[in-house]
Enzyme design. Structure first.
Site, PDB file in Angstrom:
ATOM      1  N   LYS A   1       0.868  -1.176   0.000  1.00 42.12           N
ATOM      2  CA  LYS A   1       0.000   0.000   0.000  1.00 42.12           C
ATOM      3  C   LYS A   1       0.905   1.226   0.000  1.00 42.12           C
ATOM      4  O   LYS A   1       1.791   1.349   0.849  1.00 42.12           O
ATOM      5  CB  LYS A   1      -0.865  -0.004   1.260  1.00 42.12           C
ATOM      6  CG  LYS A   1      -1.876   1.135   1.302  1.00 42.12           C
ATOM      7  CD  LYS A   1      -1.726   2.067   2.481  1.00 42.12           C
ATOM      8  CE  LYS A   1      -1.934   1.452   3.823  1.00 42.12           C
ATOM      9  NZ  LYS A   1      -3.286   1.001   4.074  1.00 42.12           N
TER      10      LYS A   1
ATOM     11  N   GLU B   1      -8.001   1.725  -6.298  1.00 42.16           N
ATOM     12  CA  GLU B   1      -9.121   1.448  -5.382  1.00 42.16           C
ATOM     13  C   GLU B   1      -9.937   2.694  -5.085  1.00 42.16           C
ATOM     14  O   GLU B   1      -9.619   3.435  -4.163  1.00 42.16           O
ATOM     15  CB  GLU B   1      -8.598   0.848  -4.058  1.00 42.16           C
ATOM     16  CG  GLU B   1      -9.737   0.507  -3.094  1.00 42.16           C
ATOM     17  CD  GLU B   1      -9.279  -0.039  -1.742  1.00 42.16           C
ATOM     18  OE1 GLU B   1      -8.082   0.067  -1.422  1.00 42.16           O
ATOM     19  OE2 GLU B   1     -10.139  -0.539  -1.000  1.00 42.16           O
TER      20      GLU B   1
ATOM     21  N   LYS C   1      -9.876  -2.194  -7.859  1.00 36.99           N
ATOM     22  CA  LYS C   1     -10.410  -2.703  -6.592  1.00 36.99           C
ATOM     23  C   LYS C   1     -11.657  -1.898  -6.258  1.00 36.99           C
ATOM     24  O   LYS C   1     -11.581  -0.875  -5.582  1.00 36.99           O
ATOM     25  CB  LYS C   1      -9.348  -2.583  -5.487  1.00 36.99           C
ATOM     26  CG  LYS C   1      -9.817  -3.066  -4.122  1.00 36.99           C
ATOM     27  CD  LYS C   1      -8.653  -3.361  -3.188  1.00 36.99           C
ATOM     28  CE  LYS C   1      -9.148  -3.699  -1.794  1.00 36.99           C
ATOM     29  NZ  LYS C   1      -8.098  -4.255  -0.932  1.00 36.99           N
TER      30      LYS C   1
ATOM     31  N   GLY D   1      -9.800  -7.579   3.165  1.00 38.14           N
ATOM     32  CA  GLY D   1      -9.075  -7.391   4.411  1.00 38.14           C
ATOM     33  C   GLY D   1      -9.874  -8.043   5.522  1.00 38.14           C
ATOM     34  O   GLY D   1      -9.651  -9.185   5.926  1.00 38.14           O
TER      35      GLY D   1
HETATM   36  P1  13P Z   1     -11.626  -4.534   3.479  1.00 37.30           P
HETATM   37  O1  13P Z   1     -11.814  -5.774   2.636  1.00 37.30           O
HETATM   38  O2  13P Z   1     -11.602  -4.796   4.945  1.00 37.30           O
HETATM   39  O3  13P Z   1     -12.549  -3.431   3.053  1.00 37.30           O
HETATM   40  O4  13P Z   1     -10.151  -4.022   3.189  1.00 37.30           O
HETATM   41  C1  13P Z   1      -9.690  -3.982   1.911  1.00 37.30           C
HETATM   42  C2  13P Z   1      -8.714  -2.888   1.758  1.00 37.30           C
HETATM   43  O5  13P Z   1      -7.569  -3.110   1.442  1.00 37.30           O
HETATM   44  C3  13P Z   1      -9.176  -1.513   1.980  1.00 37.30           C
HETATM   45  O6  13P Z   1      -8.221  -0.615   1.495  1.00 37.30           O
END
Ligand code: 13P
Length: 338
Positions: free
Chosen positions: A97, A177, A219, A297
């Site tokens: 990230k 994302e 994403k 996540g």
């Molecule tokens: P969640 O699946 O918990 O939403 O997290 C994914 C993610 O990487 C958010 O940036």
């Protein structure tokens, strides 16, 4: 660097039956997660928890890649093995990230812009040297009476596109994302409308920045009823509305969608993904042009976190809990979850 091309890496991340484990919680978020099981957020505890996840036997059967936070990319397990090496040895691809979080957008209460472009080229070069092969940047859109407005939509799209271009320059596959939050009492129509507008703007900016669509992944959020909306759309409706929104906005050249879970229950996240693949997977009557996979996540980690609870003796139980979710979601990418 592995020498794999952007397209090869992007395709590997959405290989049949596999998806991504998002374990890139920033310091504040991982503290919240560990607080929930009464474990102190020390460097050693964060390391042990993440080492547990990554060394789950067989994880590579269902998990193609793992998104890490800066600290984790540099960390060694208790026995000295770099966590990146554990991931690679399991046949999974390490990613990172790279955004620096959603910050208040000047002059626009309750809206944010994700920061982190300054110095990003240098950071990407270092991350590639540390073994990362893909990157992630998350933009956040909150739904309210009059938001998100054009300032939020355009600034975030611009930042996502610049992030994506810089990542590809560094040989790293960007995961773009744009997350429309499920917080609020809005209905599914509002979510569909905002998601469409956000995605259309993101792909316009990606085109301006000449991002290689074949060498990136999207994403997206699913199109859902707001968490506090009295009327909750069912699984089939969520799947159909999400697909309609994506078909209207995402070019066919993008290899895959890796959905976020966004606060859905573990089971809902799996059922929605499965329903989408039944409707539009490779084996369906109307296949979508891109793979439909996951980058979860919370929906992958909630169960192992609870099973572990900081107890060394519960390691195997925690790994079994992760495997169960990974396997279920792997099956959902094929529309075969039962
Ligand atoms: P969640 O699946 O918990 O939403 O997290 C994914 C993610 O990487 C958010 O940036």
């Amino acid at each position: 660097m592995s020498g794999a091309s952007l397209q090869e890496t992007a395709r590997a991340l959405v290989a049949d039956g596999k998806g991504i484990l998002a374990a890139d919680e920033s310091s504040g978020t991982i503290k919240k997660r560990l607080d929930s099981i009464n474990v102190e957020s020390t460097e050693a505890n964060r390391r042990d928890y993440r080492a547990l996840l990554f060394s789950t036997p067989g994880a590579g059967q269902h998990i193609s890649g793992v998104i890490l936070f800066d600290e984790t990319l540099r960390q060694n397990a208790a026995d000295g093995t770099p966590l990146v090496e554990i991931i690679q040895d399991a046949g999974m691809i390490p990613g990172i990230k790279v955004d620096k979080g959603a910050k208040p957008l000047a002059g626009h209460p309750d809206e944010t812009v994700t920061e982190g472009l300054d110095g990003l080229r240098e950071r990407l070069e270092e991350y590639a040297g540390l073994g990362a092969r893909f990157t992630k940047w998350r933009a956040v859109y909150r739904i309210g009476e009059t938001i998100p407005g054009p300032a939020c939509i355009t600034t975030n799209a611009h930042a996502l596109a610049r992030f994506a271009a810089l990542s590809q320059e560094a040989g790293l596959v960007p995961i773009v994302e744009p997350e429309v939050l499920m917080d609020g009492d809005h209905d599914i129509d509002d979510c569909a409308e905002v998601t469409e507008e956000a995605l259309r703007t993101v792909f316009a900016e990606l085109a301006v920045q000449e991002v290689l669509l074949e060498g990136m992944l999207l994403k997206p959020n699913m199109v859902l009823s707001g968490k506090d909306c009295p009327e909750q759309a069912g699984v089939e409706e969520v799947a159909a509305r999400t697909l309609r929104c994506l078909r209207r906005t995402v070019p066919a050249a993008v290899p895959g969608m890796v959905f976020l879970s966004g606060g859905q229950s573990d089971e809902a996240a799996t059922l929605h993904l499965n329903a989408m693949n039944k409707l539009a997977g490779r084996a369906s009557a109307e296949p979508a042009p891109w793979k439909l996979s996951f980058s979860y996540g919370r929906a992958l980690q909630a169960a192992p976190l609870k099973a572990w609870a900081g107890d060394h003796d519960k390691l195997a139980a925690a790994q079994a809990a992760l495997m169960e979710r990974a396997k279920a979601n792997g099956a959902a990418t094929l529309g075969q979850y039962a």
